[in-house]
Design a protein around this motif. Sequence first.
Motif, mmCIF file in Angstrom:
data_model
loop_
_atom_site.group_PDB
_atom_site.id
_atom_site.type_symbol
_atom_site.label_atom_id
_atom_site.label_comp_id
_atom_site.label_asym_id
_atom_site.label_seq_id
_atom_site.Cartn_x
_atom_site.Cartn_y
_atom_site.Cartn_z
ATOM 1 N N LEU A 97 6.621 4.253 13.479
ATOM 2 C CA LEU A 97 5.668 5.020 12.683
ATOM 3 C C LEU A 97 5.397 6.380 13.310
ATOM 4 C CD1 LEU A 97 3.157 2.139 11.933
ATOM 5 C CD2 LEU A 97 4.893 3.081 10.394
ATOM 6 N N PRO A 98 5.470 7.416 12.503
ATOM 7 C CA PRO A 98 5.141 8.753 13.009
ATOM 8 C C PRO A 98 3.637 8.893 13.177
ATOM 9 C CG PRO A 98 5.505 8.849 10.655
ATOM 10 C CD PRO A 98 5.805 7.430 11.081
ATOM 11 N N SER A 99 3.249 9.886 13.906
ATOM 12 C CA SER A 99 1.825 10.173 14.027
ATOM 13 C C SER A 99 1.320 10.683 12.682
ATOM 14 C CB SER A 99 1.595 11.241 15.095
ATOM 15 O OG SER A 99 0.233 11.622 15.093
ATOM 16 N N ASP A 100 0.151 10.231 12.303
ATOM 17 C CA ASP A 100 -0.452 10.749 11.076
ATOM 18 C C ASP A 100 -1.745 11.499 11.394
ATOM 19 O OD1 ASP A 100 -2.023 8.595 11.745
ATOM 20 O OD2 ASP A 100 -1.991 7.671 9.761
ATOM 21 N N ALA B 137 14.603 12.937 20.305
ATOM 22 C CA ALA B 137 15.392 13.481 19.204
ATOM 23 C C ALA B 137 14.435 13.818 18.069
ATOM 24 C CB ALA B 137 16.440 12.474 18.735
ATOM 25 N N VAL B 138 14.593 14.984 17.508
ATOM 26 C CA VAL B 138 13.724 15.404 16.413
ATOM 27 C C VAL B 138 14.227 14.767 15.124
ATOM 28 C CG1 VAL B 138 12.806 17.358 15.107
ATOM 29 C CG2 VAL B 138 13.154 17.547 17.574
ATOM 30 N N THR B 139 13.306 14.162 14.392
ATOM 31 C CA THR B 139 13.637 13.482 13.145
ATOM 32 C C THR B 139 13.548 14.440 11.966
ATOM 33 O OG1 THR B 139 11.363 12.804 12.699
ATOM 34 C CG2 THR B 139 12.700 11.314 14.077
ATOM 35 N N VAL B 140 13.981 13.968 10.824
ATOM 36 C CA VAL B 140 13.936 14.772 9.607
ATOM 37 C C VAL B 140 12.503 15.153 9.239
ATOM 38 C CG1 VAL B 140 14.409 14.712 7.112
ATOM 39 C CG2 VAL B 140 16.127 13.905 8.727
ATOM 40 N N ASN B 141 11.514 14.341 9.608
ATOM 41 C CA ASN B 141 10.133 14.702 9.280
ATOM 42 C C ASN B 141 9.547 15.697 10.278
ATOM 43 O OD1 ASN B 141 8.928 13.376 11.474
ATOM 44 N ND2 ASN B 141 7.622 12.106 10.209
ATOM 45 N N GLY B 142 10.316 16.089 11.295
ATOM 46 C CA GLY B 142 9.867 17.094 12.252
ATOM 47 C C GLY B 142 9.269 16.538 13.527
ATOM 48 N N ASN C 32 0.382 7.122 -2.210
ATOM 49 C CA ASN C 32 0.850 7.086 -0.817
ATOM 50 C C ASN C 32 2.305 7.510 -0.669
ATOM 51 O OD1 ASN C 32 -1.639 6.200 0.164
ATOM 52 N ND2 ASN C 32 -1.157 4.101 -0.383
ATOM 53 N N LYS C 33 2.849 8.136 -1.714
ATOM 54 C CA LYS C 33 4.260 8.533 -1.702
ATOM 55 C C LYS C 33 4.583 9.455 -0.523
ATOM 56 C CE LYS C 33 7.888 10.478 -4.594
ATOM 57 N NZ LYS C 33 8.230 11.018 -5.907
ATOM 58 N N ALA C 34 3.715 10.420 -0.238
ATOM 59 C CA ALA C 34 3.968 11.368 0.859
ATOM 60 C C ALA C 34 3.980 10.641 2.204
ATOM 61 C CB ALA C 34 2.932 12.483 0.860
ATOM 62 N N LYS C 35 3.080 9.702 2.386
ATOM 63 C CA LYS C 35 3.035 8.942 3.637
ATOM 64 C C LYS C 35 4.292 8.088 3.795
ATOM 65 C CE LYS C 35 0.062 6.062 6.468
ATOM 66 N NZ LYS C 35 -1.258 5.489 6.642
ATOM 67 N N LEU C 36 4.720 7.451 2.710
ATOM 68 C CA LEU C 36 5.943 6.651 2.740
ATOM 69 C C LEU C 36 7.148 7.533 3.065
ATOM 70 C CD1 LEU C 36 7.556 4.051 2.318
ATOM 71 C CD2 LEU C 36 7.558 4.551 -0.146
ATOM 72 N N ALA C 37 7.218 8.690 2.433
ATOM 73 C CA ALA C 37 8.328 9.610 2.690
ATOM 74 C C ALA C 37 8.335 10.055 4.154
ATOM 75 C CB ALA C 37 8.243 10.822 1.761
ATOM 76 N N ALA C 38 7.146 10.306 4.722
ATOM 77 C CA ALA C 38 7.057 10.722 6.129
ATOM 78 C C ALA C 38 7.553 9.609 7.054
ATOM 79 C CB ALA C 38 5.626 11.108 6.477
ATOM 80 N N ILE C 39 7.208 8.372 6.745
ATOM 81 C CA ILE C 39 7.663 7.237 7.559
ATOM 82 C C ILE C 39 9.177 7.086 7.466
ATOM 83 C CG2 ILE C 39 7.613 4.706 7.772
ATOM 84 C CD1 ILE C 39 4.609 4.895 6.947
ATOM 85 N N THR D 76 0.829 -1.199 0.000
ATOM 86 C CA THR D 76 0.000 0.000 0.000
ATOM 87 C C THR D 76 0.865 1.252 0.000
ATOM 88 O OG1 THR D 76 -1.784 -1.156 1.155
ATOM 89 C CG2 THR D 76 -1.793 1.247 1.286
ATOM 90 N N LEU D 77 1.932 1.248 0.792
ATOM 91 C CA LEU D 77 2.812 2.407 0.855
ATOM 92 C C LEU D 77 3.554 2.655 -0.459
ATOM 93 C CD1 LEU D 77 4.294 1.972 4.434
ATOM 94 C CD2 LEU D 77 2.752 3.779 3.663
ATOM 95 N N LEU D 78 3.755 1.623 -1.242
ATOM 96 C CA LEU D 78 4.472 1.762 -2.506
ATOM 97 C C LEU D 78 3.597 2.304 -3.642
ATOM 98 C CD1 LEU D 78 6.685 -1.452 -2.414
ATOM 99 C CD2 LEU D 78 7.405 0.927 -2.079
#
Length: 187
Positions: free
Chosen positions: A91-94, A47-52, A20-27, A14-16
């Motif tokens: 998994l980040p919060s969505d 620690a703050v990640t690259v996705n914020g 869903n590209k934006a969701k995959l990139a966020a993960i 599903t992520l591929l």
Amino acid sequence: DEAFAKLPAGTVETLLKPENKAKLAAILAYHVVPGKVMAKDVKTGGAVTVNGQRIDLVAKDGKVTVDGANVTTADVAASNGVIHVIDSVILPSDKNIVETAVAAGSFKTLATLIEKAGLAGALSGAGPFTVFAPTDEAFAKLPKETVDSLLKPEGKETLVKILTYHVVQGRVFSDKVAAKGWTTSTL
């Protein structure tokens, strides 16, 4: 691969999908912290990640976990950083601020007031925002007539002022507030 295999069936497929590209990139960005941090330098905290968003790190008895995932191999050197292998996909919060408050279950009054004030759309937007969110218990300490008056049409302007007073532009984690010695007057 073993970590991805732990995800529910069909998740990776599903992520591929292109939609869903934006969701995959966020993960994926949630798995990256700026800088080169060696295992010996990891300390318990956030620690703050690259996705914020922030990951929670626990360093104890020579072992490290990241959002509950175990570091199984540390300090794999790369030309532009370091890799620490973990045993689970984190998994980040969505959910946005409003969705998070509703899902928590202890902010029903706040969620109702945000809706009545017409702020749900703004607080569901891109942000980032920091909300100092009063719980239902906190609202229960107010006289009932106070909340009731805020729910009336003539109380909307006051309600908006009160609620927006609890919102700060940007993402401010509690440890950063304490480290900078900020108070409510400096926020």
